[in-house]
Design an enzyme around this catalytic site. Structure first.
Site, mmCIF file in Angstrom:
data_model
loop_
_atom_site.group_PDB
_atom_site.id
_atom_site.type_symbol
_atom_site.label_atom_id
_atom_site.label_comp_id
_atom_site.label_asym_id
_atom_site.label_seq_id
_atom_site.Cartn_x
_atom_site.Cartn_y
_atom_site.Cartn_z
ATOM 1 N N CYS A 114 8.620 4.444 -26.290
ATOM 2 C CA CYS A 114 8.085 4.514 -24.929
ATOM 3 C C CYS A 114 8.232 5.890 -24.293
ATOM 4 O O CYS A 114 7.661 6.146 -23.232
ATOM 5 C CB CYS A 114 8.758 3.460 -24.052
ATOM 6 S SG CYS A 114 8.431 1.766 -24.614
ATOM 7 N N HIS A 256 7.912 5.487 -16.807
ATOM 8 C CA HIS A 256 7.453 4.530 -17.806
ATOM 9 C C HIS A 256 7.573 3.129 -17.247
ATOM 10 O O HIS A 256 8.622 2.744 -16.699
ATOM 11 C CB HIS A 256 8.291 4.667 -19.077
ATOM 12 C CG HIS A 256 8.190 3.486 -19.985
ATOM 13 N ND1 HIS A 256 6.993 3.022 -20.465
ATOM 14 C CD2 HIS A 256 9.160 2.652 -20.478
ATOM 15 C CE1 HIS A 256 7.212 1.957 -21.217
ATOM 16 N NE2 HIS A 256 8.520 1.712 -21.244
ATOM 17 N N ASN A 286 4.066 -3.725 -19.939
ATOM 18 C CA ASN A 286 4.677 -2.555 -20.580
ATOM 19 C C ASN A 286 3.821 -2.174 -21.782
ATOM 20 O O ASN A 286 3.815 -2.872 -22.798
ATOM 21 C CB ASN A 286 6.108 -2.897 -21.017
ATOM 22 C CG ASN A 286 6.831 -1.722 -21.655
ATOM 23 O OD1 ASN A 286 6.217 -0.804 -22.189
ATOM 24 N ND2 ASN A 286 8.154 -1.769 -21.620
#
Length: 335
Positions: A114, A256, A286
């Site tokens: 990520c 993020h 996500n």
């Protein structure tokens, strides 16, 4: 040899697959509910790939939009940040470059989970600073649902699929769109917190049987939460300091999109008010490496991110890995 050139954002694009999965859809097959998912993650729905759709497919769509946004569909290199490449070998980036009609330009993948977009920014900025390329297409794309156990409530409700991309050109550090100081870090001693245990050379070099669940992504949520908040707070503070900014100078905070609780905890520690936080996790979930550029593109299109805004970017992911940087947002065309 470094030329002293800066990497400047000149185009942006994003793409999510058309299939929407709501919390109620998940609750129909998992021991969960819309209220449970929203309270723990802040997510209401997410986009997922159809059978046969790959990360490369998502990357091509986002890359095409970023190139059109930049007004010039040629670049000197392609960098693809992803945890879900189309296959273990070769890298997906060369195939994406070919499908975009970019010819035989250098192209490679970056694997930082990520944190991939920020690590990709460092790679792209390095190519520009070294004079290897005047323009770089950086794409962050993940088909995360292809590595998630569909029966694992702890991950199936969080992760989703999507892609975001930026075109970077050579410029000067004092112009809008110039990527500021990049601060990156990692801690491999905690790699077990976020992993796919099977499929790599470590597992393949043994003759031990592999449990089916070892081929799926797994995450130790409580420990991950703690380290994510700690490292994104620290690295964001350092990136702002290196840019010569006070935290109060920040107009927009783009982290993020891990889950709503992490985002709020980091914002609270940094003292960033709600009106300056950008988020789209409720709608897209996500999306791994894609989350930051996807959010940047969406917020620009909606007017939540405007020319001249001082933007702080930060991410945390497997590795463990983390990073942050700053940028004064330029005027961009959204395709």
């Amino acid at each position: 040899m470094s030329t002293g050139r800066a990497a400047v954002v000149t185009g942006i694009g994003s793409y999510v697959p058309p299939n929407v999965v709501t919390n109620d859809d998940l609750a129909a097959r998992l021991d969960t509910s819309d209220a449970w998912i929203r309270s723990r993650t802040g997510i209401a729905e997410r986009y997922v790939v159809s059978p046969g759709t790959s990360t490369g497919d998502l990357a091509v769509e986002a890359g095409l939009r970023a190139l059109k946004s930049a007004g010039d569909e040629q670049v000197g290199a392609v960098v693809l940040a992803t945890t879900t490449p189309d296959q273990p070998c070769p890298a997906t980036a060369p195939q994406v470059a070919a499908r975009l009609g970019l010819g035989q330009v250098p192209a490679f993948d970056v694997a930082a989970v990520c944190s991939g977009f920020l690590y990709g920014l460092a790679s792209a900025a390095g190519l520009i600073a070294a004079g290897i390329a005047d323009r770089v297409l950086l794409i962050a794309a993940d088909a995360f649902t292809t590595i998630i156990d569909p029966e694992d409530r702890s991950t199936a409700v969080i992760f989703a699929d999507g892609a975001g991309a930026v075109v970077l050109r050579a410029g000067t550090a004092d112009e809008p769109g110039a990527i500021g100081p990049l601060v990156l870090g990692s801690d491999g001693e905690l790699s077990h917190l976020i992993e796919v245990p099977a499929g790599g050379s470590r597992q393949r070099s043994t003759d031990r049987p592999v449990a089916p669940e070892d081929h799926y992504f797994r995450m130790l949520g409580r420990d991950t939460y703690r380290h994510a908040v700690e490292h994104m707070t620290t690295v964001s503070t350092e990136a702002a300091e290196r840019a010569g900014w006070q935290l109060g100078d920040i107009d927009r905070f783009v982290a993020h999109q891990a889950n709503a609780r992490i985002l709020q905890a980091v914002s609270d520690r940094l003292g960033i008010p709600a009106g300056r936080q950008l988020s789209n996790i409720a709608r897209v979930g996500n999306t791994g490496a894609a989350s930051i550029p996807l959010l940047l593109a969406e917020a620009t299109a909606e007017g939540r991110l405007a020319t001249g805004h001082r933007v702080l970017l930060t991410a945390f992911g497997g590795g463990l890995s983390w990073g942050a940087t700053t940028v004064i947002w330029p005027e961009l065309q959204i395709i």
